[in-house]
Design a protein around this motif. Sequence first.
Motif, PDB file in Angstrom:
ATOM      1  N   LYS A   1       2.442  19.507  13.121  1.00 34.97           N
ATOM      2  CA  LYS A   1       2.523  18.566  11.854  1.00 34.97           C
ATOM      3  C   LYS A   1       1.457  17.891  12.168  1.00 34.97           C
ATOM      4  CE  LYS A   1       7.142  17.629  15.288  1.00 34.97           C
ATOM      5  NZ  LYS A   1       7.818  18.088  13.378  1.00 34.97           N
ATOM      6  N   VAL A   2       1.559  17.910  10.761  1.00 37.58           N
ATOM      7  CA  VAL A   2       0.946  16.585  10.377  1.00 37.58           C
ATOM      8  C   VAL A   2       0.938  15.214   9.889  1.00 37.58           C
ATOM      9  CG1 VAL A   2      -0.286  16.410   7.395  1.00 37.58           C
ATOM     10  CG2 VAL A   2       0.046  18.678   8.713  1.00 37.58           C
ATOM     11  N   LEU A   3       0.043  14.359  10.525  1.00 37.45           N
ATOM     12  CA  LEU A   3       0.334  12.975  10.303  1.00 37.45           C
ATOM     13  C   LEU A   3      -0.565  11.568   8.788  1.00 37.45           C
ATOM     14  CD1 LEU A   3       1.507  10.197  11.385  1.00 37.45           C
ATOM     15  CD2 LEU A   3      -0.871  10.275  12.925  1.00 37.45           C
ATOM     16  N   LEU A   4       0.640  11.548   7.777  1.00 39.58           N
ATOM     17  CA  LEU A   4      -0.399  10.751   7.167  1.00 39.58           C
ATOM     18  C   LEU A   4      -0.256   8.939   7.195  1.00 39.58           C
ATOM     19  CD1 LEU A   4      -1.415  10.455   4.121  1.00 39.58           C
ATOM     20  CD2 LEU A   4       0.925  10.072   2.957  1.00 39.58           C
ATOM     21  N   ILE A   5      -1.088   8.289   7.497  1.00 39.78           N
ATOM     22  CA  ILE A   5      -1.213   7.203   8.228  1.00 39.78           C
ATOM     23  C   ILE A   5      -1.746   6.593   6.648  1.00 39.78           C
ATOM     24  CG2 ILE A   5      -2.589   5.566   9.087  1.00 39.78           C
ATOM     25  CD1 ILE A   5      -2.725   7.311  10.866  1.00 39.78           C
TER      26      ILE A   5
ATOM     27  N   ILE B   1      -5.556  11.947   6.834  1.00 38.36           N
ATOM     28  CA  ILE B   1      -5.520  12.674   7.696  1.00 38.36           C
ATOM     29  C   ILE B   1      -4.956  13.315   8.725  1.00 38.36           C
ATOM     30  CG2 ILE B   1      -4.487  14.938   7.450  1.00 38.36           C
ATOM     31  CD1 ILE B   1      -2.587  14.127   4.718  1.00 38.36           C
ATOM     32  N   TYR B   2      -4.444  13.924  10.083  1.00 40.86           N
ATOM     33  CA  TYR B   2      -4.269  13.849  11.258  1.00 40.86           C
ATOM     34  C   TYR B   2      -3.718  15.084  11.671  1.00 40.86           C
ATOM     35  CZ  TYR B   2      -5.796   9.363  12.950  1.00 40.86           C
ATOM     36  OH  TYR B   2      -6.895   8.105  13.040  1.00 40.86           O
ATOM     37  N   PHE B   3      -3.867  15.969  12.325  1.00 37.26           N
ATOM     38  CA  PHE B   3      -3.786  17.905  12.629  1.00 37.26           C
ATOM     39  C   PHE B   3      -3.028  17.801  14.057  1.00 37.26           C
ATOM     40  CE2 PHE B   3      -3.857  22.155  12.062  1.00 37.26           C
ATOM     41  CZ  PHE B   3      -2.131  22.313  12.028  1.00 37.26           C
ATOM     42  N   ASN B   4      -2.143  17.843  14.488  1.00 40.61           N
ATOM     43  CA  ASN B   4      -1.281  18.793  16.206  1.00 40.61           C
ATOM     44  C   ASN B   4      -0.879  19.740  15.592  1.00 40.61           C
ATOM     45  OD1 ASN B   4       0.048  18.691  17.892  1.00 40.61           O
ATOM     46  ND2 ASN B   4       1.344  17.256  18.302  1.00 40.61           N
TER      47      ASN B   4
ATOM     48  N   LEU C   1      10.032   8.998  11.499  1.00 41.21           N
ATOM     49  CA  LEU C   1       8.971  10.181  10.885  1.00 41.21           C
ATOM     50  C   LEU C   1       8.608   9.360   9.334  1.00 41.21           C
ATOM     51  CD1 LEU C   1      11.565  13.701  11.120  1.00 41.21           C
ATOM     52  CD2 LEU C   1       9.878  13.211  12.274  1.00 41.21           C
ATOM     53  N   ASN C   2       9.181   8.141   9.001  1.00 42.56           N
ATOM     54  CA  ASN C   2       8.938   8.080   7.792  1.00 42.56           C
ATOM     55  C   ASN C   2       8.852   6.513   7.518  1.00 42.56           C
ATOM     56  OD1 ASN C   2       7.357   8.022   4.768  1.00 42.56           O
ATOM     57  ND2 ASN C   2       9.260   8.764   4.346  1.00 42.56           N
ATOM     58  N   SER C   3       7.944   6.075   7.672  1.00 49.57           N
ATOM     59  CA  SER C   3       7.178   3.953   7.062  1.00 49.57           C
ATOM     60  C   SER C   3       6.442   4.170   5.999  1.00 49.57           C
ATOM     61  CB  SER C   3       7.443   3.564   8.757  1.00 49.57           C
ATOM     62  OG  SER C   3       5.869   4.058   8.975  1.00 49.57           O
ATOM     63  N   GLU C   4       6.518   2.564   6.093  1.00 46.88           N
ATOM     64  CA  GLU C   4       5.377   2.165   5.280  1.00 46.88           C
ATOM     65  C   GLU C   4       3.912   2.416   5.710  1.00 46.88           C
ATOM     66  OE1 GLU C   4       5.783  -0.971   7.762  1.00 46.88           O
ATOM     67  OE2 GLU C   4       7.314   0.055   7.139  1.00 46.88           O
ATOM     68  N   GLU C   5       4.118   2.399   6.835  1.00 48.06           N
ATOM     69  CA  GLU C   5       2.831   2.888   8.491  1.00 48.06           C
ATOM     70  C   GLU C   5       2.215   4.308   7.555  1.00 48.06           C
ATOM     71  OE1 GLU C   5       2.963   1.209  11.246  1.00 48.06           O
ATOM     72  OE2 GLU C   5       3.413  -1.115  10.527  1.00 48.06           O
ATOM     73  N   TYR C   6       3.143   4.720   7.794  1.00 52.46           N
ATOM     74  CA  TYR C   6       2.773   6.150   8.337  1.00 52.46           C
ATOM     75  C   TYR C   6       3.785   7.504   7.348  1.00 52.46           C
ATOM     76  CZ  TYR C   6       5.632   6.748  12.632  1.00 52.46           C
ATOM     77  OH  TYR C   6       6.903   6.858  13.028  1.00 52.46           O
ATOM     78  N   CYS C   7       3.596   9.047   7.661  1.00 48.92           N
ATOM     79  CA  CYS C   7       4.467   9.789   7.675  1.00 48.92           C
ATOM     80  C   CYS C   7       4.485  11.266   8.298  1.00 48.92           C
ATOM     81  CB  CYS C   7       4.988  10.720   6.791  1.00 48.92           C
ATOM     82  SG  CYS C   7       5.779  11.427   5.799  1.00 48.92           S
ATOM     83  N   ILE C   8       4.893  12.039   9.093  1.00 45.33           N
ATOM     84  CA  ILE C   8       4.916  12.780   9.869  1.00 45.33           C
ATOM     85  C   ILE C   8       5.589  14.397   8.743  1.00 45.33           C
ATOM     86  CG2 ILE C   8       5.455  14.513  12.418  1.00 45.33           C
ATOM     87  CD1 ILE C   8       5.259  11.944  12.574  1.00 45.33           C
ATOM     88  N   PHE C   9       4.959  15.044   8.721  1.00 45.96           N
ATOM     89  CA  PHE C   9       5.276  16.086   7.562  1.00 45.96           C
ATOM     90  C   PHE C   9       5.133  17.481   8.968  1.00 45.96           C
ATOM     91  CE2 PHE C   9       3.678  13.831   4.745  1.00 45.96           C
ATOM     92  CZ  PHE C   9       4.545  13.722   3.608  1.00 45.96           C
TER      93      PHE C   9
END
Length: 235
Positions: free
Chosen positions: A227-231, A219-222, A56-64
Amino acid sequence: MKIALYPEFNDVFVDNTLKGIFYPLCSVYFEDADNNKIHFISSNGLWFDEKLNDELNSEEYCIFDYEDDKYSFNGNINVYKGQEYAKNIYTILEKDFEINGEKFLSEKTSTEDYIKQVISKVPKSEINDFDSEYFIGTFYEYSIVKLNYLLSSKFSTFRNLIENWHNRETPFVYSILTGEMQGTLNHLDKPKIKNIENYELIGKTIASEFFTDGNDSLIYFNVQERKVLLINSYS
Protein backbone atom coordinates in the motif's frame (compact mmCIF):
# COMPACT_ATOMS: atom_id res chain seq x y z
CA MET A 1 17.62 5.47 -6.53
CA LYS A 2 16.65 6.89 -9.93
CA ILE A 3 14.07 9.63 -10.52
CA ALA A 4 12.08 9.95 -13.76
CA LEU A 5 9.99 13.08 -14.25
CA TYR A 6 6.48 13.09 -15.67
CA PRO A 7 5.55 9.44 -16.12
CA GLU A 8 2.52 8.69 -18.27
CA PHE A 9 -0.76 8.60 -16.38
CA ASN A 10 -1.38 4.99 -17.38
CA ASP A 11 2.03 4.01 -16.01
CA VAL A 12 1.04 5.39 -12.60
CA PHE A 13 -2.60 4.32 -12.17
CA VAL A 14 -4.33 1.04 -13.01
CA ASP A 15 -7.22 2.89 -14.73
CA ASN A 16 -8.48 6.37 -15.61
CA THR A 17 -10.65 6.88 -12.51
CA LEU A 18 -8.44 9.70 -11.24
CA LYS A 19 -7.53 11.34 -14.55
CA GLY A 20 -8.25 15.05 -14.23
CA ILE A 21 -7.93 14.80 -10.44
CA PHE A 22 -4.34 13.65 -9.87
CA TYR A 23 -1.23 14.82 -11.69
CA PRO A 24 1.77 12.46 -12.03
CA LEU A 25 4.91 14.34 -10.98
CA CYS A 26 7.72 11.81 -10.97
CA SER A 27 8.58 8.16 -10.36
CA VAL A 28 11.30 6.83 -8.09
CA TYR A 29 13.00 3.58 -9.04
CA PHE A 30 14.66 1.56 -6.30
CA GLU A 31 17.54 -0.80 -6.91
CA ASP A 32 16.37 -3.41 -4.44
CA ALA A 33 15.29 -7.01 -4.60
CA ASP A 34 11.78 -6.08 -5.73
CA ASN A 35 12.74 -3.17 -8.01
CA ASN A 36 9.81 -1.20 -6.64
CA LYS A 37 8.73 1.92 -8.51
CA ILE A 38 6.98 4.58 -6.40
CA HIS A 39 5.13 7.53 -7.92
CA PHE A 40 4.77 11.05 -6.57
CA ILE A 41 1.41 12.59 -7.45
CA SER A 42 -0.72 15.60 -6.55
CA SER A 43 -4.40 16.54 -6.54
CA ASN A 44 -3.70 20.29 -6.47
CA GLY A 45 -6.40 22.28 -8.28
CA LEU A 46 -9.33 20.81 -6.37
CA TRP A 47 -10.75 21.46 -2.93
CA PHE A 48 -11.90 18.72 -0.55
CA ASP A 49 -15.32 17.97 0.87
CA GLU A 50 -14.40 17.07 4.43
CA LYS A 51 -17.91 15.73 5.11
CA LEU A 52 -17.18 12.83 2.75
CA ASN A 53 -13.88 11.71 4.27
CA ASP A 54 -13.45 7.96 4.65
CA GLU A 55 -10.69 5.72 5.98
CA LEU A 56 -8.96 5.58 2.58
CA ASN A 57 -9.34 9.14 1.35
CA SER A 58 -9.59 12.55 3.01
CA GLU A 59 -8.28 16.10 2.77
CA GLU A 60 -5.25 14.94 4.77
CA TYR A 61 -4.25 11.72 3.03
CA CYS A 62 -5.06 9.03 0.49
CA ILE A 63 -4.21 5.31 0.57
CA PHE A 64 -3.68 3.37 -2.65
CA ASP A 65 -3.26 -0.32 -3.27
CA TYR A 66 0.04 -1.00 -5.02
CA GLU A 67 -0.41 -3.41 -7.94
CA ASP A 68 2.35 -4.15 -10.45
CA ASP A 69 4.05 -0.79 -9.89
CA LYS A 70 0.75 1.09 -10.25
CA TYR A 71 -1.75 2.71 -7.89
CA SER A 72 -5.29 1.45 -7.44
CA PHE A 73 -7.83 3.82 -5.85
CA ASN A 74 -10.58 2.51 -3.57
CA GLY A 75 -11.59 5.63 -1.64
CA ASN A 76 -14.54 7.99 -2.00
CA ILE A 77 -13.84 9.98 -5.15
CA ASN A 78 -16.46 12.56 -4.18
CA VAL A 79 -14.10 13.88 -1.52
CA TYR A 80 -12.74 15.95 -4.44
CA LYS A 81 -15.32 18.67 -4.92
CA GLY A 82 -16.73 18.78 -8.43
CA GLN A 83 -14.68 15.80 -9.58
CA GLU A 84 -17.06 14.86 -12.42
CA TYR A 85 -17.00 18.39 -13.83
CA ALA A 86 -13.23 18.60 -13.31
CA LYS A 87 -12.63 15.42 -15.33
CA ASN A 88 -14.82 16.78 -18.11
CA ILE A 89 -13.07 20.13 -18.47
CA TYR A 90 -9.65 18.49 -18.01
CA THR A 91 -10.21 16.66 -21.30
CA ILE A 92 -11.09 19.95 -23.02
CA LEU A 93 -8.09 21.76 -21.56
CA GLU A 94 -5.75 18.90 -22.45
CA LYS A 95 -6.81 18.90 -26.10
CA ASP A 96 -6.50 22.68 -26.36
CA PHE A 97 -3.06 22.62 -24.74
CA GLU A 98 -1.84 20.00 -27.20
CA ILE A 99 -2.56 22.53 -29.96
CA ASN A 100 -1.54 25.77 -28.26
CA GLY A 101 0.88 24.77 -25.49
CA GLU A 102 4.10 25.66 -27.32
CA LYS A 103 2.64 29.05 -28.23
CA PHE A 104 1.73 29.74 -24.60
CA LEU A 105 5.26 28.76 -23.54
CA SER A 106 7.07 30.83 -26.16
CA GLU A 107 4.91 33.89 -25.48
CA LYS A 108 5.30 33.46 -21.71
CA THR A 109 1.54 33.61 -21.23
CA SER A 110 0.68 34.32 -17.60
CA THR A 111 -1.76 32.16 -15.65
CA GLU A 112 -4.24 35.04 -15.52
CA ASP A 113 -4.12 35.58 -19.29
CA TYR A 114 -4.38 31.84 -19.97
CA ILE A 115 -7.53 31.59 -17.84
CA LYS A 116 -9.07 34.51 -19.75
CA GLN A 117 -8.31 32.82 -23.06
CA VAL A 118 -9.66 29.36 -22.29
CA ILE A 119 -12.46 29.80 -19.78
CA SER A 120 -14.97 30.42 -22.57
CA LYS A 121 -14.04 27.03 -24.07
CA VAL A 122 -15.23 25.03 -21.07
CA PRO A 123 -18.84 24.57 -19.95
CA LYS A 124 -19.91 26.73 -17.05
CA SER A 125 -19.87 24.94 -13.73
CA GLU A 126 -23.23 24.31 -12.11
CA ILE A 127 -21.44 23.44 -8.87
CA ASN A 128 -21.54 26.42 -6.54
CA ASP A 129 -18.33 25.66 -4.66
CA PHE A 130 -16.22 24.55 -7.63
CA ASP A 131 -13.35 26.98 -8.21
CA SER A 132 -12.98 26.89 -12.01
CA GLU A 133 -10.18 29.43 -12.16
CA TYR A 134 -8.13 27.58 -9.54
CA PHE A 135 -8.53 24.30 -11.42
CA ILE A 136 -7.71 25.82 -14.82
CA GLY A 137 -4.73 27.76 -13.47
CA THR A 138 -3.30 24.69 -11.76
CA PHE A 139 -3.69 22.64 -14.95
CA TYR A 140 -1.87 25.33 -16.90
CA GLU A 141 1.06 25.71 -14.54
CA TYR A 142 1.60 21.94 -14.39
CA SER A 143 1.30 21.61 -18.17
CA ILE A 144 3.75 24.44 -18.94
CA VAL A 145 6.45 23.04 -16.66
CA LYS A 146 5.94 19.54 -18.06
CA LEU A 147 5.98 20.73 -21.68
CA ASN A 148 9.19 22.68 -21.19
CA TYR A 149 10.82 19.61 -19.68
CA LEU A 150 9.69 17.36 -22.53
CA LEU A 151 10.98 19.84 -25.12
CA SER A 152 14.29 20.71 -23.49
CA SER A 153 15.06 17.84 -21.06
CA LYS A 154 15.67 20.60 -18.51
CA PHE A 155 13.51 21.29 -15.48
CA SER A 156 12.49 24.86 -14.72
CA THR A 157 9.74 26.10 -12.45
CA PHE A 158 6.75 27.96 -13.83
CA ARG A 159 7.84 31.21 -12.22
CA ASN A 160 11.25 30.88 -13.86
CA LEU A 161 9.78 30.11 -17.29
CA ILE A 162 6.96 32.66 -17.34
CA GLU A 163 7.86 35.28 -14.74
CA ASN A 164 11.68 35.13 -15.03
CA TRP A 165 12.27 34.24 -11.39
CA HIS A 166 15.59 32.70 -10.44
CA ASN A 167 15.54 28.93 -10.98
CA ARG A 168 16.98 27.10 -7.98
CA GLU A 169 18.44 23.62 -8.07
CA THR A 170 16.08 20.90 -6.89
CA PRO A 171 16.44 17.20 -6.09
CA PHE A 172 12.72 16.85 -7.08
CA VAL A 173 12.21 14.33 -4.29
CA TYR A 174 13.38 15.49 -0.85
CA SER A 175 14.59 12.59 1.28
CA ILE A 176 14.69 12.30 5.05
CA LEU A 177 18.31 13.46 4.91
CA THR A 178 17.38 16.96 3.72
CA GLY A 179 16.63 19.95 5.90
CA GLU A 180 13.44 20.50 3.91
CA MET A 181 12.09 17.12 4.95
CA GLN A 182 13.25 17.43 8.54
CA GLY A 183 11.39 20.72 8.85
CA THR A 184 8.22 19.08 7.56
CA LEU A 185 8.48 16.08 9.88
CA ASN A 186 8.91 18.36 12.90
CA HIS A 187 5.33 19.57 12.41
CA LEU A 188 3.70 16.54 10.80
CA ASP A 189 0.95 14.58 12.52
CA LYS A 190 0.70 11.18 10.86
CA PRO A 191 -2.85 10.05 10.12
CA LYS A 192 -4.38 7.58 12.54
CA ILE A 193 -4.66 4.66 10.15
CA LYS A 194 -4.25 0.93 10.63
CA ASN A 195 -0.61 -0.27 10.79
CA ILE A 196 0.82 3.22 10.29
CA GLU A 197 4.06 1.93 11.80
CA ASN A 198 4.56 -0.27 8.73
CA TYR A 199 4.69 2.68 6.34
CA GLU A 200 8.21 3.78 5.40
CA LEU A 201 8.84 7.36 4.32
CA ILE A 202 10.01 7.60 0.71
CA GLY A 203 10.22 11.38 0.33
CA LYS A 204 8.48 14.63 -0.45
CA THR A 205 7.78 16.80 -3.49
CA ILE A 206 7.20 20.55 -3.21
CA ALA A 207 4.13 22.03 -4.89
CA SER A 208 5.80 25.31 -5.86
CA GLU A 209 8.29 23.43 -8.04
CA PHE A 210 5.66 21.59 -10.13
CA PHE A 211 2.90 24.24 -9.94
CA THR A 212 3.20 27.61 -8.17
CA ASP A 213 1.54 26.76 -4.86
CA GLY A 214 -0.71 24.19 -3.21
CA ASN A 215 -0.03 21.30 -0.89
CA ASP A 216 3.21 19.34 -0.96
CA SER A 217 3.13 15.55 -1.28
CA LEU A 218 4.69 13.09 1.15
CA ILE A 219 4.80 9.45 0.08
CA TYR A 220 5.05 6.44 2.38
CA PHE A 221 5.23 2.79 1.28
CA ASN A 222 3.97 -0.25 3.18
CA VAL A 223 5.92 -3.05 1.53
CA GLN A 224 4.27 -5.81 3.57
CA GLU A 225 0.69 -4.88 2.65
CA ARG A 226 1.59 -3.36 -0.73
CA LYS A 227 0.00 0.00 0.00
CA VAL A 228 1.06 3.59 -0.68
CA LEU A 229 0.15 6.48 1.60
CA LEU A 230 0.02 10.02 0.20
CA ILE A 231 -0.04 12.77 2.84
CA ASN A 232 -0.98 16.31 1.85
CA SER A 233 1.39 18.73 3.57
CA TYR A 234 0.14 22.31 3.60
CA SER A 235 3.15 24.57 3.39
